[in-house]
Design a protein around this motif. Structure first.
Motif, PDB file in Angstrom:
ATOM      1  N   THR A 116      14.525  16.438 -13.951  1.00 53.42           N
ATOM      2  CA  THR A 116      15.375  15.282 -13.670  1.00 53.42           C
ATOM      3  C   THR A 116      15.367  14.321 -14.861  1.00 53.42           C
ATOM      4  OG1 THR A 116      14.540  15.580 -11.448  1.00 53.42           O
ATOM      5  CG2 THR A 116      15.914  13.661 -11.824  1.00 53.42           C
ATOM      6  N   ALA A 117      14.185  14.172 -15.466  1.00 53.40           N
ATOM      7  CA  ALA A 117      14.085  13.315 -16.659  1.00 53.40           C
ATOM      8  C   ALA A 117      14.951  13.898 -17.778  1.00 53.40           C
ATOM      9  CB  ALA A 117      12.625  13.214 -17.097  1.00 53.40           C
ATOM     10  N   THR A 118      14.882  15.224 -17.936  1.00 55.99           N
ATOM     11  CA  THR A 118      15.688  15.877 -18.970  1.00 55.99           C
ATOM     12  C   THR A 118      17.173  15.635 -18.688  1.00 55.99           C
ATOM     13  OG1 THR A 118      14.016  17.594 -19.100  1.00 55.99           O
ATOM     14  CG2 THR A 118      16.133  18.101 -20.091  1.00 55.99           C
TER      15      THR A 118
ATOM     16  N   LYS B 206      30.507  10.409 -13.949  1.00 59.81           N
ATOM     17  CA  LYS B 206      30.272   9.171 -14.702  1.00 59.81           C
ATOM     18  C   LYS B 206      29.216   8.332 -13.996  1.00 59.81           C
ATOM     19  CE  LYS B 206      33.878   7.836 -17.699  1.00 59.81           C
ATOM     20  NZ  LYS B 206      34.556   9.121 -17.787  1.00 59.81           N
ATOM     21  N   GLY B 207      28.166   7.979 -14.700  1.00 66.38           N
ATOM     22  CA  GLY B 207      27.156   7.075 -14.147  1.00 66.38           C
ATOM     23  C   GLY B 207      26.230   7.681 -13.113  1.00 66.38           C
ATOM     24  N   LYS B 208      26.338   8.973 -12.852  1.00 68.09           N
ATOM     25  CA  LYS B 208      25.366   9.519 -11.894  1.00 68.09           C
ATOM     26  C   LYS B 208      25.106  11.005 -12.069  1.00 68.09           C
ATOM     27  CE  LYS B 208      28.507   9.768  -7.959  1.00 68.09           C
ATOM     28  NZ  LYS B 208      28.772   9.135  -6.705  1.00 68.09           N
ATOM     29  N   LEU B 209      23.916  11.383 -11.625  1.00 66.94           N
ATOM     30  CA  LEU B 209      23.583  12.806 -11.621  1.00 66.94           C
ATOM     31  C   LEU B 209      22.997  13.170 -10.272  1.00 66.94           C
ATOM     32  CD1 LEU B 209      20.287  13.671 -11.859  1.00 66.94           C
ATOM     33  CD2 LEU B 209      20.585  12.660 -14.082  1.00 66.94           C
ATOM     34  N   ARG B 210      23.266  14.395  -9.876  1.00 64.66           N
ATOM     35  CA  ARG B 210      22.718  14.897  -8.620  1.00 64.66           C
ATOM     36  C   ARG B 210      22.118  16.265  -8.889  1.00 64.66           C
ATOM     37  NH1 ARG B 210      25.148  17.580  -4.258  1.00 64.66           N
ATOM     38  NH2 ARG B 210      27.131  17.541  -5.352  1.00 64.66           N
TER      39      ARG B 210
ATOM     40  N   ARG C 201      17.296  -4.330 -20.394  1.00 69.26           N
ATOM     41  CA  ARG C 201      18.656  -4.092 -19.885  1.00 69.26           C
ATOM     42  C   ARG C 201      19.130  -2.739 -20.387  1.00 69.26           C
ATOM     43  NH1 ARG C 201      22.776  -7.925 -20.038  1.00 69.26           N
ATOM     44  NH2 ARG C 201      22.188  -9.892 -19.087  1.00 69.26           N
ATOM     45  N   VAL C 202      19.631  -1.924 -19.498  1.00 75.51           N
ATOM     46  CA  VAL C 202      20.122  -0.614 -19.906  1.00 75.51           C
ATOM     47  C   VAL C 202      21.261  -0.251 -18.957  1.00 75.51           C
ATOM     48  CG1 VAL C 202      18.511   0.706 -18.462  1.00 75.51           C
ATOM     49  CG2 VAL C 202      19.293   1.706 -20.555  1.00 75.51           C
ATOM     50  N   ARG C 203      22.138   0.622 -19.433  1.00 73.50           N
ATOM     51  CA  ARG C 203      23.248   1.062 -18.582  1.00 73.50           C
ATOM     52  C   ARG C 203      22.668   1.695 -17.318  1.00 73.50           C
ATOM     53  NH1 ARG C 203      26.034   5.292 -21.742  1.00 73.50           N
ATOM     54  NH2 ARG C 203      26.203   3.569 -23.191  1.00 73.50           N
ATOM     55  N   ASP C 204      23.253   1.371 -16.166  1.00 69.15           N
ATOM     56  CA  ASP C 204      22.718   1.927 -14.931  1.00 69.15           C
ATOM     57  C   ASP C 204      23.169   3.374 -14.788  1.00 69.15           C
ATOM     58  OD1 ASP C 204      21.063   1.567 -12.881  1.00 69.15           O
ATOM     59  OD2 ASP C 204      22.501   0.609 -11.546  1.00 69.15           O
ATOM     60  N   PHE C 205      22.330   4.178 -14.198  1.00 67.75           N
ATOM     61  CA  PHE C 205      22.672   5.579 -13.982  1.00 67.75           C
ATOM     62  C   PHE C 205      21.990   6.021 -12.701  1.00 67.75           C
ATOM     63  CE2 PHE C 205      23.256  10.025 -14.810  1.00 67.75           C
ATOM     64  CZ  PHE C 205      24.364  10.093 -15.646  1.00 67.75           C
ATOM     65  N   SER C 206      22.776   6.472 -11.745  1.00 67.26           N
ATOM     66  CA  SER C 206      22.175   6.822 -10.457  1.00 67.26           C
ATOM     67  C   SER C 206      21.632   8.260 -10.494  1.00 67.26           C
ATOM     68  CB  SER C 206      23.229   6.623  -9.369  1.00 67.26           C
ATOM     69  OG  SER C 206      23.150   7.621  -8.416  1.00 67.26           O
TER      70      SER C 206
END
Ligand code: ATP
Ligand code: MG
Length: 717
Positions: free
Chosen positions: A175-177, A217-221, A388-393
């Motif tokens: 998940t980190a990768t 965009k902005g998320k990974l599952r 502060r960093v771009r949010d990513f779900s």
């Protein structure tokens, strides 16, 4: 305050820091980016990281590694027993079947738990980071293999607590990768578009993990995550070493396996050869001087030989790749790319298998060694208010199905169990379970299905303080089962819903008061949890995803349960007595958790012990530094006063001769009784020597700088 990500690897650790300008990898005290996951003990101090690995061959019994394989397991676990055959340090069975690592430290025998040993390594990483960043380190995210169970995760958290680290998340390595891949991609599909599916293959030192991830965009599952916890670079090294062992037996009549030191040397050479074979397909030599019985040994191997030795391993790689693909439900054509990370994916045969199964050349978009630590640092930045960093779900999965079981109750509820979290269920996640009880009861959680652990038990939770209602009947109890951000399953809360009949308010004021919080709260709770309303993926109050749904003890009699629920809330009771109204009060229940891990008392005790060891190491370092400083001054002064180009012209000959004699005496002293003195002894000796040496230095300095000053003064007139 800096936020860091730690990749705790079997072979080495990487630490990354999230800064305003991006993610950076922190170099250690040897200016290296990788810190070996090694700790060692000596008569004077602990030796951690690079220095520990460097001295392994000369201090085998007291050099500890492979902690990642021992953490959270019991001594008699067959996997531990298998590991122990490879490890040259002493491991014993401790109270409760736990693992104890026996070493000689400060001239005494000590037994440490794997958690304590890992805490020492984490202390080192913390120290390296604090020095590099010049700020205190507290918050971090640490990586764990996706196949780690509750016990292993809790053990790691205990280690971090002993090291004074606040872990915002234990993050699965794949998940980190995936996060370090996704967060910088500008061209990910919009939410309504088809996901970009990427497969990540991480083959490290001891294990292989393959994951399929859907990006928007902005998320990974995370879709699926398969692994072989016993397949990594180490296994290739072992095959190569075994091959040469057999060869040396016939060629030289020596048995390398009978001599642990020789075997460790052979393993190191096998690893070097393996790496060379990744880049070169010709025959390559292996030479070790003075290997055993004063004999030099040599042999050779080429890549094709290694590949045929490793047929069994490569078949298992293939199985794991295919398993991930099947579990993800993806077709090969749905996959955008296959990214490789981890040192062992450099082996050409592994790359070849990936290419064959996924029908595309593996990509190396990511930094193969640092992707995990970078992903952890990004996650830490997302979770911490400090950066502060771009949010990513990030929606992860847990890889083993989890079942919760309950006992029968004396009041007639039958015993039962339910699979609360099936395999590859999204994480973090909470589910509410509903029971009807009138006395305390116990829930047990365990992994179901086949897992690579002998003990499937996760824990036991006693839900306390339950009492019957006013009519002596069972009451409704709701229990929250949760797999939290760390991937740890827990029963996190329990509430009793006590129904009371109260007279119908007469006045408007009384009517208003009756509409107060409790009634409203219970209505909401019921709406969320009625079996009729299974709405996955709602967000509950603490920001976790929550799946609604109930599990009644009377599993299999859902309709009767539904009837009871509706009878409870449809106001049937109120129908009977128009003057009475039912209110429901929710009462938080105490829970006694009986799970793996240290108690707070033990943790405090270990933390204190770690502090003492840190202080003792610091003292030893200061002592060694003081000795080095004195030794250096002795050598330097002697060289300089002996040289006509340096200090000899600035000291009278008779003074010079006696100074050199004194310096010779000091050198001898340093290697005899002065070898092991207290720091202050060296400091005092250095000070008294400087009283003689410094005036000589300053005479030279004045001589060399004064003429210049005189000229300058003259010019200024
Ligand atoms: P794990 O992921 O199992 O916890 P780790 O993260 O410490 O371990 P990595 O740093 O990813 O492991 O990889 C180390 C392994 O990669 C070692 O076994 C090493 O020999 C192997 N390796 C590194 N470079 C190469 C190469 N060029 N060819 C083959 N193997 C290599
Ligand atoms: Mg790794």
């Amino acid at each position: 305050m800096s936020v860091i990500g730690i990749d705790f690897g079997n072979e080495s650790c990487y630490v990354a820091v999230a800064k305003a300008g991006g993610i950076e990898t922190i170099a250690n005290d040897y200016s290296l980016r990788a810190t070996p996951s090694f700790i060692a003990f000596s008569e004077k101090n602990r030796i951690l990281g690079v220095a520990a690995k460097n001295q392994q061959v000369t201090n085998m019994k007291n050099t500890v590694y492979c902690l990642k394989r021992l953490l959270g397991r019991k001594y008699r676990d067959p996997h531990v027993q298998q590991e122990l055959q490879l490890l040259p340090f002493t491991v014993v069975e401790e109270k409760g079947g736990n693992i104890g690592i026996k070493v000689r430290y400060l001239n005494e025998e000590h037994t440490f738990s794997p958690e304590q040993c890992l805490a020492m390594l984490l202390t080192k990483l913390k120290d390296i980071s604090a020095n590099a960043l010049q700020t205190p380190i507290n918050d971090c995210v640490i990586s764990v293999p996706s196949y780690y169970t509750n016990n292993e995760r809790k053990a790691l958290l205990d280690s971090a607590a002993i090291a004074g680290l606040n872990v915002l998340r234990l993050m699965n390595e794949p998940t980190a990768t995936a996060l370090s891949y996704g967060i910088y991609k500008q061209d990910l599909p919009n939410p309504e578009e088809k996901a970009r599916n990427v497969v990540f293959v991480d083959c490290g030192h001891c294990s292989l993990q393959v994951s399929a991830v859907a990006f928007h965009k902005g998320k990974l599952r995370m879709l699926s995550c398969s692994s072989d916890p016993h397949l990594g670079g180490r296994d290739f090294d072992m095959l190569i070493a075994d091959h040469f062992c057999k060869q040396f037996q016939t060629k030289y009549g020596i048995d390398a396996k009978s001599n642990p030191r020789a075997f460790i040397r052979l393993l190191a050479e096998a690893e070097k050869l393996k790496k060379q074979m990744s880049a070169n397909s010709t025959t390559l030599p292996l030479n070790i001087e003075c290997f055993m019985n004063d004999k030099d040994v040599s042999g050779d191997m080429k890549r094709a030989d290694m590949e045929s030795l490793a047929q069994g391993l490569l078949q298992r790689v293939e199985q794991t790749l295919k398993q991930c693909l099947t579990q993800s439900g993806l077709d090969v054509n749905d996959i955008h790319s296959v990214e490789v990370v981890g040192g062992s994916t450099r082996i050409p045969a592994i790359k070849g298998l990936i290419e064959r199964i996924f029908n595309r050349t593996p990509s190396t978009t990511l930094n193969q060694d640092e992707a995990v630590s970078r992903g952890c640092a990004l996650q830490c930045a997302i979770l911490s208010p400090a950066v502060r960093v771009r949010d990513f779900s990030v929606t992860d999965v847990q890889v083993y199905p989890i079942t919760v079981a309950w006992d029968a109750s004396p009041s007639g509820e039958s015993a039962g169990e339910i699979e609360v979290f099936p395999v590859n269920h999204a994480v973090p996640f909470s589910k509410m379970l509903t029971f009807y009880r009138m006395e305390p009861f116990t829930l047990r959680a365990r992994y179901s299905g086949s897992i690579p652990y002998p003990d499937k038990e996760i824990g036991k939770w006693v839900i306390k303080d339950i009492r019957p209602n006013a009519d002596g009947k069972p009451q409704k109890v709701k229990v929250k089962a949760r797999v939290n951000l760390h991937g740890i399953m827990t029963i996190s809360s329990a509430s009793l819903f006590e129904a009371k009949e109260t007279p119908e308010p007469e006045t408007p004021e009384e009517q208003q008061a009756a509409k107060g919080g409790e009634q409203q709260q219970e209505t909401n709770a019921e709406q969320q949890n009625g079996p009729q309303q299974q709405q996955p993926n709602d967000v509950d109050m603490d920001g976790q995803q929550q799946q609604q749904g109930g599990a009644a003890p009377e599993v299999g009699s859902g309709s009767s349960w539904t009837k009871r629920i509706s009878a409870w809330f449809s106001g049937e009771a109120a129908e009977k007595d128009k003057k009475k109204k039912q209110t429901v009060k929710s009462i938080e229940l105490p829970i006694e958790s009986l799970t793996f891990g240290f108690s707070n008392v033990e943790l405090n005790q270990f933390t204190e012990q770690e502090f003492k060891m840190i202080a003792s190491d610091k003292q030893e370092k200061e002592r060694a530094d003081a000795r080095n400083a004195f030794e250096e001054y002795v050598y330097e002064l002697r060289n300089k006063v002996s040289s006509e180009d340096e200090l000899a012209p600035y000291i009278l000959e008779k003074d010079r001769t006696s100074l050199v004699t004194r310096l010779d005496d000091m050198e001898n002293w340093l290697y005899e009784e002065g070898e092991d003195c207290h720091k202050q002894v060296y400091v005092d000796k250095l000070a008294s020597l400087k009283e003689i040496g410094d005036p000589v230095h300053s005479r030279r300095y004045e001589h060399e700088t004064r003429p210049g000053q005189v000229e300058e003064f003259a010019r200024s007139l």
